[in-house]
Scaffold this active site. Structure first.
Site, mmCIF file in Angstrom:
data_model
loop_
_atom_site.group_PDB
_atom_site.id
_atom_site.type_symbol
_atom_site.label_atom_id
_atom_site.label_comp_id
_atom_site.label_asym_id
_atom_site.label_seq_id
_atom_site.Cartn_x
_atom_site.Cartn_y
_atom_site.Cartn_z
ATOM 1 N N THR A 315 0.627 -1.218 0.558
ATOM 2 C CA THR A 315 -0.111 0.094 -0.199
ATOM 3 C C THR A 315 0.707 1.066 0.101
ATOM 4 O OG1 THR A 315 -1.117 -1.188 1.676
ATOM 5 C CG2 THR A 315 -2.173 1.368 1.315
ATOM 6 N N GLY A 316 1.651 1.397 0.570
ATOM 7 C CA GLY A 316 2.597 2.069 0.861
ATOM 8 C C GLY A 316 3.213 2.218 -0.232
ATOM 9 N N TRP A 318 2.737 1.399 -3.273
ATOM 10 C CA TRP A 318 1.465 1.819 -4.047
ATOM 11 C C TRP A 318 1.418 3.769 -5.091
ATOM 12 C CZ3 TRP A 318 -3.116 4.508 -4.773
ATOM 13 C CH2 TRP A 318 -4.091 4.355 -5.910
ATOM 14 N N HIS A 319 1.323 3.920 -3.077
ATOM 15 C CA HIS A 319 1.580 5.476 -3.501
ATOM 16 C C HIS A 319 2.773 6.423 -4.393
ATOM 17 C CE1 HIS A 319 -2.010 4.304 -0.613
ATOM 18 N NE2 HIS A 319 -2.763 5.846 -1.335
ATOM 19 N N GLY A 320 3.274 5.485 -4.505
ATOM 20 C CA GLY A 320 4.924 5.841 -4.840
ATOM 21 C C GLY A 320 6.017 5.549 -4.338
#
Lengths: 462, 377
Positions: A315-316, A318-320
């Protein structure tokens, strides 16, 4: 093209809606597909080729997955997942990891490509993966045609920034969209609310965070650091929620019902609760396609913690593609694991403590998210916990000035973080006064966009 | 009919947006068409035409002619050098390493300690790029340069080709004008006033010089001054017209940092004319004040590169124009850029968040620089 631009509101949307209304129900999807490709091409004139190629390959692989032999089916399924994951990895993460490896070995061994990130790739990749998995597992019927599949992936309301739609959410509407004047009107209202949140709240409060960052994290005291964190907390929420509402409104206008993405996240009473309310379609995706297939919580405590670790690290990232995003994901991982021990239930029962806890944790988490430079991040977090008091350049004068300037906006932001405004809207949706308020919001937002557009020196005026 | 109105009220919001949208689009469209027709028929609309209005230019030009006795020799030197170098550069264009690089040569006549420091930082790092021919030429030109009457020294380099009708690379950098500056205490600023844009506001906010009056706001520039736009008196928060403010109180020192936002309004000559008029006004209202013209702070590489209007070449051209007004007697030119810039003249990224404004502690260092450059008569 973004929704909050004059090109979109003034030209693209009206022209598309007129064309859309002129053709019969069965043919609307062709107009939608054409419009969506044009919409994408307007923002990504080159990468649209990659997008369309990926659509073709994915559809072709989904056809091959229809073969009865189980091994063959599995082979093409894995091929499809590999294709999508590698595409995402190549464009989004390759440079980051290449750079890190180069840093590690001390010289540039692996070339950095410096490619721009194709618009919306994180979103459409996830949407396609969900389609392929659901198809493989037999949860959904295959799209009837290449057009149907392409409309599902490329539909412009959700193409660039979600919500991440599942195929069975809209498969019927692709064939038969509920395009009625009532839906257009209602969708236009939802769109207006989203536009207002984005332009009149998020864009306005963003200048506060910008000004505070200009002071420099190493110069902040605890109060200014928190004011900055708070302003970003509001900015990102109204920006993203506004965008999601605009998407849902556009979907509604076209006769589609897109899934809700936000449910008053800032009134959550625990971090677990927060993630049930924030970017719901993304957390749902990670739950259904990563966490549960890994075994979820059915394989013992240790395995569960490991699964959570994987989910939150992903998730982390995925954000950048940057370490602070990984840190941000792991921050939530730690908190959620702690809450799983039973603390979470306790927090949710004791309303007051739960709210205070979320109000303290979430701004900190957003600072980890916002500060991509780890040194700045360290300074900022130190300032937030009051550890760089001695170096602070902040006087009461500065805080009073910002509070004076932004008090109204901050009050509005607090108000719109509660469920009250949307409850009122639902209740008085058909009221003429609501119409007039929305009318004012719409044109005020357009005016603001117009000012921003015609004022290239704007960012010199801070 | 009743059904029609029922339909209208049921979908009131949709129709109101559509109707108002059509009206606004029509108005907007007709405006565009009108502008287009005017531009075709020769009546130019827009800002550039406004700047070039013959009347304004004439008036300022005559004003300038009266003014030029002091500044003329200096300006001449700068312009000739510039032209020579442009010609030189055409010949040199085959060697790509030099093209676009800043080439510098230290002047011999630098006496002030701070300035020689400044010059060294620039010259040291850029010296390797100097090739023999250019260096010779630079020295030749330098020999022709009298120790400037206004005390400003210049570092010369090969100007880069700029594709803009608003500015060209002046081919030189103005250094802090020579003078026996003294270090002053805080009370030096009791009768001072500061005029400028958002970066001057930073000094007001964080440099602890609030005993002085600050007339500045975001985007303030000589263009806005010339249009008699009010400026914020930061200490009181009141909006005032600068001329009025300077009529009401007597100042001993006036610090001016202006020009960045002028990049968006007209060309360098327009800027010089406006600054000249502004200085005339100040000298008239405050005949005894010492005027410090502060160089505009450069921008970071990420901000400057790729921006056709707001870039360091344009800004340096403005700074050179500013420096031309120093007279070494009542008007001084102060350049604190070397405190904050790298070897290529870019604002260092660790000094700034947005590439234009300093972090709060940077403004404190600006104030330190000003305190080290006091003029006491």
């Amino acid at each position: 093209m973004v929704f909050s631009s004059l090109k979109f509101i003034g030209i693209f949307l009206p022209v598309l809606l007129i064309c859309y209304s002129l053709v019969t129900t069965e043919h609307k999807k062709y107009i939608l597909l054409l419009g969506s490709i044009l919409f994408y091409a307007a923002g990504e004139p080159v990468y649209v080729v990659i997008f369309v190629t990926s659509l073709i390959i994915n559809y072709w692989l989904s056809l091959l997955m229809g073969k009865p032999a189980k091994n063959v089916k599995r082979f093409f399924f894995i091929l499809a997942i590999l294709w999508n994951v590698s595409l995402l990895f190549f464009f989004k993460y390759y440079d980051f990891f290449a750079g890190e490896v180069d840093k590690l070995i001390g010289f540039e061994r692996i070339p950095i490509l410096g490619l721009a990130l194709p618009l919306g790739i994180s979103f459409y990749t996830f949407q396609i993966i969900s389609y392929q998995i659901d198809l493989y597992k037999g949860k959904i019927q295959r799209a009837k045609s290449f057009t149907d599949f392409s409309v599902y992936v490329s539909m412009f309301p959700q193409l660039v920034a979600g919500p991440i739609v599942r195929f069975d959410d809209i498969s019927e509407e692709i064939i038969k969209p509920h395009f009625t004047l009532a839906n257009v009107e209602s969708g236009l209202k939802t769109f207006t609310i989203g536009l207002g949140l984005k332009v009149l709240l998020a864009n306005q409060i963003s200048t506060l965070f910008f000004s505070i960052q200009q002071i420099g994290a190493h110069n902040l005291d605890i109060s200014m650091a928190w004011l900055g964190a708070l302003s970003y907390t509001f900015q990102i929420y109204f920006d993203f929620w506004g965008y999601s509402l605009m998407a849902i409104g556009l979907g509604e206008m076209l006769g589609y019902r897109l899934p809700v993405n936000f449910n008053n996240p800032y009134i959550a009473k625990s971090v677990t609760d927060f993630w049930r309310r924030w970017h719901i379609t993304l957390s749902g995706w990670f739950r259904d396609y990563i966490y549960i297939p890994l075994g979820g919580n059915r394989k013992g405590k240790i395995r569960m913690i490991f699964n959570l670790l994987i989910v939150w690290a992903l998730t982390g990232f995925w954000h950048g593609a940057s370490w602070n995003f990984l840190l941000w994901g792991l921050f939530f991982f730690v908190l959620i694991v702690i809450e799983r021990t039973g603390l979470g239930k306790l927090l949710e029962k004791t309303h007051f403590i739960g709210h205070v806890y979320v109000c303290l944790i979430i701004p900190i988490s957003w600072m980890i998210f916002a500060q991509t430079d780890l040194h700045v991040l360290k300074d900022y977090i130190l300032a937030m916990v009051g550890a760089n008091y001695a170096d602070s350049m902040i006087d009461t004068v500065h805080i009073v000035r910002y509070l004076k300037e932004y008090s109204w906006l901050l009050a509005l932001c607090v108000l719109f973080s509660t469920p009250l405004p949307m409850k009122l809207y639902e209740k008085f949706k058909k009221n003429i006064i609501t119409d007039l308020i929305l009318f004012a919001i719409f044109w005020l937002s357009v005016y603001e966009i117009y000012l921003g557009k015609n004022n290239p020196f704007l960012y010199f005026r801070f | 009919m009743k059904k029609f109105f029922g339909h209208l009220t049921q979908y009131f919001y949709f129709y109101s947006i559509v109707v108002s949208g059509v009206i606004i689009l029509a108005l907007f469209g007709s405006m565009k068409v009108k502008n287009y027709v005017e531009s075709v028929t020769g009546v130019e609309a827009g800002f550039e035409a406004m700047e070039d209005e013959s009347e304004t230019t004439e008036i300022t030009e005559t004003g300038n002619v009266v003014e030029t006795t002091e500044a003329a020799p200096e300006e001449n030197v700068v312009t000739t050098t510039n032209e020579e170098f442009v010609a030189e550069q055409d010949l040199e264009e085959t060697s790509p390493e030099i093209d676009g690089e800043v080439v510098a040569e230290e002047t011999d006549t630098i006496s002030d300690a701070v300035e020689s420091e400044n010059a060294e930082t620039v010259a040291e790092t850029e010296a390797p790029a100097v090739d023999g021919e250019n260096a010779d030429l630079t020295e030749g030109e330098m020999a022709g340069t009298e120790p400037a009457a206004n005390g400003v020294e210049y570092i010369y380099y090969d100007p880069i080709a700029v594709n803009s009708k608003y500015y060209s690379d002046p081919g030189c950098i103005a250094l802090t004008s020579t003078y026996d500056y003294t270090t002053v205490e805080d009370d030096y600023f009791n009768d001072a006033c500061f005029i400028g844009d958002s970066r001057m506001m930073g000094i007001f906010d964080y440099a602890n010089l609030r005993q002085a009056d600050f007339y500045c706001n975001n985007g303030y520039c000589t263009y806005l001054w010339s249009k008699e736009k009010p400026v914020n008196h930061q200490n009181s928060g009141k909006k005032v017209v600068l001329d009025d403010a300077l009529s009401n109180k007597t100042y001993g020192k006036i610090y001016i940092m202006i020009g960045l936002n002028d990049c968006g309004y007209g060309n360098i000559d327009n800027f010089s004319e406006r600054l000249s008029a502004m200085l005339d006004m100040i000298k008239e209202k405050q005949p005894d004040a010492i005027i410090f013209l502060m160089a505009n702070l450069h921008m970071s590489q990420s901000k400057s590169d790729g921006d056709a209007v707001y870039n360091n070449v344009d800004l340096n051209a403005h700074n050179v124009a500013v420096a031309a007004f120093a007279d070494g007697d009542k008007i001084f030119y102060l350049d604190f850029n070397p405190e904050f810039t790298d070897e290529n003249g870019y604002l260092r990224s660790e000094e700034t968040f947005d590439g234009v404004h300093l972090y709060a502690d940077g403004y404190v260092r600006c104030a330190e620089f000003l305190k080290e450059h006091g003029v006491v008569k």
